[in-house]
Motif scaffolding. Structure first.
Motif, PDB file in Angstrom:
ATOM      1  N   TYR A  31      37.772  53.169  33.952  1.00 17.34           N
ATOM      2  CA  TYR A  31      38.250  53.676  35.226  1.00 17.34           C
ATOM      3  C   TYR A  31      39.544  54.433  34.966  1.00 17.34           C
ATOM      4  O   TYR A  31      40.549  53.848  34.589  1.00 17.34           O
ATOM      5  CB  TYR A  31      38.479  52.529  36.225  1.00 17.34           C
ATOM      6  CG  TYR A  31      37.184  51.943  36.705  1.00 17.34           C
ATOM      7  CD1 TYR A  31      36.587  52.413  37.866  1.00 17.34           C
ATOM      8  CD2 TYR A  31      36.535  50.947  35.993  1.00 17.34           C
ATOM      9  CE1 TYR A  31      35.389  51.893  38.315  1.00 17.34           C
ATOM     10  CE2 TYR A  31      35.332  50.424  36.434  1.00 17.34           C
ATOM     11  CZ  TYR A  31      34.772  50.904  37.584  1.00 17.34           C
ATOM     12  OH  TYR A  31      33.573  50.387  38.008  1.00 17.34           O
ATOM     13  N   ASP A  32      39.488  55.732  35.132  1.00 20.44           N
ATOM     14  CA  ASP A  32      40.690  56.542  35.052  1.00 20.44           C
ATOM     15  C   ASP A  32      40.733  57.421  36.296  1.00 20.44           C
ATOM     16  O   ASP A  32      39.714  57.689  36.912  1.00 20.44           O
ATOM     17  CB  ASP A  32      40.759  57.360  33.762  1.00 20.44           C
ATOM     18  CG  ASP A  32      39.503  58.162  33.493  1.00 20.44           C
ATOM     19  OD1 ASP A  32      38.601  58.192  34.347  1.00 20.44           O
ATOM     20  OD2 ASP A  32      39.409  58.775  32.423  1.00 20.44           O
ATOM     21  N   PHE A  33      41.896  57.820  36.668  1.00 25.08           N
ATOM     22  CA  PHE A  33      42.079  58.450  37.967  1.00 25.08           C
ATOM     23  C   PHE A  33      42.524  59.893  37.773  1.00 25.08           C
ATOM     24  O   PHE A  33      43.669  60.163  37.453  1.00 25.08           O
ATOM     25  CB  PHE A  33      43.103  57.658  38.783  1.00 25.08           C
ATOM     26  CG  PHE A  33      42.808  56.183  38.772  1.00 25.08           C
ATOM     27  CD1 PHE A  33      41.673  55.694  39.398  1.00 25.08           C
ATOM     28  CD2 PHE A  33      43.637  55.297  38.114  1.00 25.08           C
ATOM     29  CE1 PHE A  33      41.381  54.338  39.384  1.00 25.08           C
ATOM     30  CE2 PHE A  33      43.342  53.939  38.099  1.00 25.08           C
ATOM     31  CZ  PHE A  33      42.219  53.456  38.731  1.00 25.08           C
ATOM     32  N   GLY A  39      39.210  58.410  42.527  1.00 27.02           N
ATOM     33  CA  GLY A  39      40.511  57.762  42.387  1.00 27.02           C
ATOM     34  C   GLY A  39      41.606  58.519  43.106  1.00 27.02           C
ATOM     35  O   GLY A  39      42.570  57.933  43.606  1.00 27.02           O
ATOM     36  N   ASP A  40      41.455  59.827  43.175  1.00 24.73           N
ATOM     37  CA  ASP A  40      42.420  60.659  43.902  1.00 24.73           C
ATOM     38  C   ASP A  40      42.275  60.412  45.401  1.00 24.73           C
ATOM     39  O   ASP A  40      43.258  60.245  46.116  1.00 24.73           O
ATOM     40  CB  ASP A  40      42.178  62.136  43.565  1.00 24.73           C
ATOM     41  CG  ASP A  40      43.245  63.062  44.125  1.00 24.73           C
ATOM     42  OD1 ASP A  40      44.293  62.583  44.577  1.00 24.73           O
ATOM     43  OD2 ASP A  40      43.013  64.288  44.103  1.00 24.73           O
ATOM     44  N   SER A  42      41.191  57.784  46.911  1.00 25.96           N
ATOM     45  CA  SER A  42      41.582  56.428  47.317  1.00 25.96           C
ATOM     46  C   SER A  42      43.083  56.190  47.191  1.00 25.96           C
ATOM     47  O   SER A  42      43.576  55.149  47.603  1.00 25.96           O
ATOM     48  CB  SER A  42      40.840  55.397  46.464  1.00 25.96           C
ATOM     49  OG  SER A  42      41.316  55.453  45.120  1.00 25.96           O
ATOM     50  N   ALA A  44      44.626  56.054  44.220  1.00 21.08           N
ATOM     51  CA  ALA A  44      44.921  55.503  42.900  1.00 21.08           C
ATOM     52  C   ALA A  44      45.569  56.543  41.986  1.00 21.08           C
ATOM     53  O   ALA A  44      46.428  56.208  41.172  1.00 21.08           O
ATOM     54  CB  ALA A  44      43.647  54.954  42.259  1.00 21.08           C
ATOM     55  N   TYR A  45      45.182  57.815  42.136  1.00 20.19           N
ATOM     56  CA  TYR A  45      45.782  58.869  41.309  1.00 20.19           C
ATOM     57  C   TYR A  45      47.287  58.956  41.568  1.00 20.19           C
ATOM     58  O   TYR A  45      48.086  59.030  40.643  1.00 20.19           O
ATOM     59  CB  TYR A  45      45.107  60.222  41.572  1.00 20.19           C
ATOM     60  CG  TYR A  45      45.755  61.362  40.830  1.00 20.19           C
ATOM     61  CD1 TYR A  45      45.500  61.552  39.484  1.00 20.19           C
ATOM     62  CD2 TYR A  45      46.619  62.241  41.472  1.00 20.19           C
ATOM     63  CE1 TYR A  45      46.100  62.590  38.785  1.00 20.19           C
ATOM     64  CE2 TYR A  45      47.218  63.273  40.784  1.00 20.19           C
ATOM     65  CZ  TYR A  45      46.958  63.449  39.449  1.00 20.19           C
ATOM     66  OH  TYR A  45      47.559  64.468  38.759  1.00 20.19           O
ATOM     67  N   LEU A  47      49.246  56.588  42.667  1.00 22.57           N
ATOM     68  CA  LEU A  47      49.872  55.401  42.087  1.00 22.57           C
ATOM     69  C   LEU A  47      50.036  55.545  40.576  1.00 22.57           C
ATOM     70  O   LEU A  47      51.057  55.149  40.011  1.00 22.57           O
ATOM     71  CB  LEU A  47      49.043  54.150  42.406  1.00 22.57           C
ATOM     72  CG  LEU A  47      49.022  53.712  43.867  1.00 22.57           C
ATOM     73  CD1 LEU A  47      48.012  52.584  44.066  1.00 22.57           C
ATOM     74  CD2 LEU A  47      50.409  53.288  44.328  1.00 22.57           C
ATOM     75  N   GLN A  48      49.020  56.128  39.924  1.00 18.74           N
ATOM     76  CA  GLN A  48      49.094  56.354  38.480  1.00 18.74           C
ATOM     77  C   GLN A  48      50.223  57.327  38.150  1.00 18.74           C
ATOM     78  O   GLN A  48      50.993  57.099  37.223  1.00 18.74           O
ATOM     79  CB  GLN A  48      47.757  56.896  37.964  1.00 18.74           C
ATOM     80  CG  GLN A  48      47.734  57.156  36.471  1.00 18.74           C
ATOM     81  CD  GLN A  48      46.373  57.592  35.999  1.00 18.74           C
ATOM     82  OE1 GLN A  48      45.423  56.834  36.101  1.00 18.74           O
ATOM     83  NE2 GLN A  48      46.290  58.804  35.490  1.00 18.74           N
ATOM     84  N   ALA A  53      50.072  52.366  38.476  1.00 19.70           N
ATOM     85  CA  ALA A  53      48.677  52.058  38.129  1.00 19.70           C
ATOM     86  C   ALA A  53      48.363  52.757  36.816  1.00 19.70           C
ATOM     87  O   ALA A  53      49.035  53.721  36.443  1.00 19.70           O
ATOM     88  CB  ALA A  53      47.723  52.532  39.230  1.00 19.70           C
TER      89      ALA A  53
END
Length: 94
Positions: A31-33, A39-40, A42, A44-45, A47-48, A53
């Motif tokens: 799982y990478d964003f 992931g973008d 949601s 999560a991107y 946060l990364q 994240a």
């Protein structure tokens, strides 16, 4: 995902094949964003990008018992047996 038969046996009785055995499944997902990915969407991107994240891996391994039957419905010249009516059941093994 990769599935590997451990102990699978196929037996022919008349015009029916009987299948029984154990199959091991292995699934590894990274799982990478990335920008524009789910992931973008949601968040999560973002946060990364903020260092809150990071990408991660999930690993899953499990076994299932498989049983079933397949009917042999004649022979097609040059192509082999005609198989019909597959009935397969999967049950968790462990």
């Amino acid at each position: 995902m990769r599935s590997t038969p451990e102990k699978v046996k196929v037996t022919r009785r008349g015009n029916k094949l009987y299948i029984e055995g154990i199959v091991e499944h292995n699934a590894d997902d990274r799982y990478d964003f990335d920008k524009g990915s789910s992931g973008d969407w949601s968040g999560a991107y973002d946060l990364q990008e903020q260092g809150l994240a990071k990408p991660y891996m999930t690993r899953r391994n499990w076994k299932q018992r498989v049983t079933g039957t397949v009917d042999i419905d004649g022979w097609e010249n040059g192509k082999g047996h005609i198989l019909k009516n597959p009935k397969v059941k999967w049950d968790d093994f462990e």
